[in-house]
Design an enzyme around this catalytic site. Structure first.
Site, PDB file in Angstrom:
ATOM      1  N   ILE A  16      10.781 -12.703  -5.887  1.00 39.44           N
ATOM      2  CA  ILE A  16      12.040 -12.420  -6.571  1.00 39.44           C
ATOM      3  C   ILE A  16      12.989 -13.610  -6.484  1.00 39.44           C
ATOM      4  CG2 ILE A  16      14.100 -10.952  -6.550  1.00 39.44           C
ATOM      5  CD1 ILE A  16      12.302  -8.657  -5.582  1.00 39.44           C
ATOM      6  N   SER A 140      16.369  -2.592  -1.691  1.00 36.52           N
ATOM      7  CA  SER A 140      15.113  -1.919  -2.024  1.00 36.52           C
ATOM      8  C   SER A 140      15.335  -0.419  -2.052  1.00 36.52           C
ATOM      9  CB  SER A 140      14.045  -2.264  -0.982  1.00 36.52           C
ATOM     10  OG  SER A 140      12.884  -1.466  -1.142  1.00 36.52           O
ATOM     11  N   TYR A 153      10.480  -3.087   7.944  1.00 41.21           N
ATOM     12  CA  TYR A 153      11.119  -3.444   6.675  1.00 41.21           C
ATOM     13  C   TYR A 153      12.089  -2.361   6.233  1.00 41.21           C
ATOM     14  CZ  TYR A 153      11.555  -4.615   1.704  1.00 41.21           C
ATOM     15  OH  TYR A 153      12.049  -4.916   0.458  1.00 41.21           O
ATOM     16  N   LYS A 157      16.141  -2.719   5.606  1.00 41.04           N
ATOM     17  CA  LYS A 157      16.792  -2.453   4.329  1.00 41.04           C
ATOM     18  C   LYS A 157      17.849  -1.348   4.457  1.00 41.04           C
ATOM     19  CE  LYS A 157      14.964  -5.522   1.695  1.00 41.04           C
ATOM     20  NZ  LYS A 157      15.815  -6.663   1.263  1.00 41.04           N
TER      21      LYS A 157
END
Length: 336
Positions: A16, A140, A153, A157
């Site tokens: 990204i 996310s 992760y 987030k």
């Protein structure tokens, strides 16, 4: 929009971040590219310059505040005051929580959460005194709805979402013209699934539907141009996940417990000696430039109608509730 914007992108060497650098390059922006891997940085710099922008590639580990501060100083010395700061960089481990070593969990948190904190602090220390600037956090759907096998992760987030909300309220309190927003991402076809540390038996994959990184980049650019909204949703899975988690969390828990392991793996056996980037970049000075795309081009969507809906709040809300109803019906059917 001025073609002389000064933009900083962390995690700019691939995925990204790389696609976002290309998008801003097409606008003629001056871009500070921050990442660890030299080969990827060199490739990103060439992409930006080929597109018509200017780029400064700065090898940076975002888990080190001093490195982030030094990178920001170098960008401003070369290009002038930073207008937009975009936090993208992360790393991860794919494994059941009990199989993740404490030092690995710590490392993911330092990069995927504290890296955002440090980037935000470095940017705000410059933007607040000037009374202008924008920070975009690349978030996310997993920051609203955790899934199995990605505890480090998902935790990071979630933390980014909470941290960013605090900063937003402080800026509002000060009536600042500095803005902060989040572009919430769906599953994206990036190289991370080929270089993440994985203890799964099969090759990891994003949970479908999968989108190309250029779709994600369009969402980031739009968020940078219109930062007064709290967040932007990119992709159907993001909108559905956020709303379904709010209204059907117990069903989602059972659904993900049943499907979450298989949906995050392909049928291809994982390579025992596959490189991973938790501690060191896999695209070092003599390494390979992985570019923006991962290995799932044949499965990834190049457009996301939901991104348009995300830009039009009332329509998005109505559409999301329709999608939620269908999603809940589908989950109930699967759980029978």
């Amino acid at each position: 929009m001025s073609t002389t914007q000064v933009v900083v992108i962390t995690g700019a060497s691939a995925g990204i971040g790389r696609a976002t650098a290309q998008a801003f390059g097409k606008r003629g922006a001056k871009i500070g590219l921050l990442a660890r891997g030299q080969a990827g940085l060199d490739g990103a710099k060439k992409d930006v310059e080929d597109a018509g922008g200017q780029a400064l590639a700065i090898p940076t580990d975002v888990s080190d505040y001093d490195q982030v501060e030094a990178a920001a100083a170098a960008v401003e010395e070369a290009f002038g005051p930073i207008d937009v700061w975009i936090n993208v960089a992360f790393t991860s481990v794919f494994a059941p929580f009990i199989d993740i070593k404490p030092k690995e969990f710590k490392r993911v948190t330092e990069v995927a959460y504290l890296g955002f904190v440090y980037g935000t602090h470095v940017a705000l220390s410059r933007m607040i005194p000037r009374g202008r600037g924008t920070i975009v956090q690349v978030g996310s759907a997993l920051g609203s709805r955790s899934i199995p096998l990605q505890s480090a992760y998902c935790g990071a987030k979630h933390a980014v979402d909470g941290f960013t909300s605090t900063i937003r309220t402080e800026l509002l309190h000060e009536k600042s013209n500095v803005h902060i927003t989040i572009a919430q991402m769906p599953a994206v076809n990036t190289p991370q699934f080929s270089w993440v540390l994985s203890r799964l038996p099969n090759h990891p994959q994003p949970v479908p539907p999968i989108y190309q990184p250029e779709v994600a980049a369009r969402g980031v650019v739009f968020a940078a141009d219109h930062p007064k909204r709290k967040q932007y949703w990119v992709g159907a899975s993001t909108v559905g996940t956020i709303f379904a988690n709010k209204f059907a969390a117990p069903l989602l828990d059972r659904y993900l417990a049943k499907t979450g392991y298989q949906s995050q793996q392909t049928n291809e056996k994982a390579k025992a000696d596959a490189p991973y980037n938790l501690w060191e970049p896999v695209d070092g000075g003599d390494g390979h430039d992985h570019g923006a795309h991962g290995v799932f081009d044949s499965k990834a969507h190049s457009i996301a109608p939901q991104l348009w809906f995300s830009h039009h709040v009332r329509l998005a809300t109505g559409g999301a509730f329709v999608g939620l109803g269908l999603a809940v019906l589908g989950v109930r059917r699967l759980l029978r």
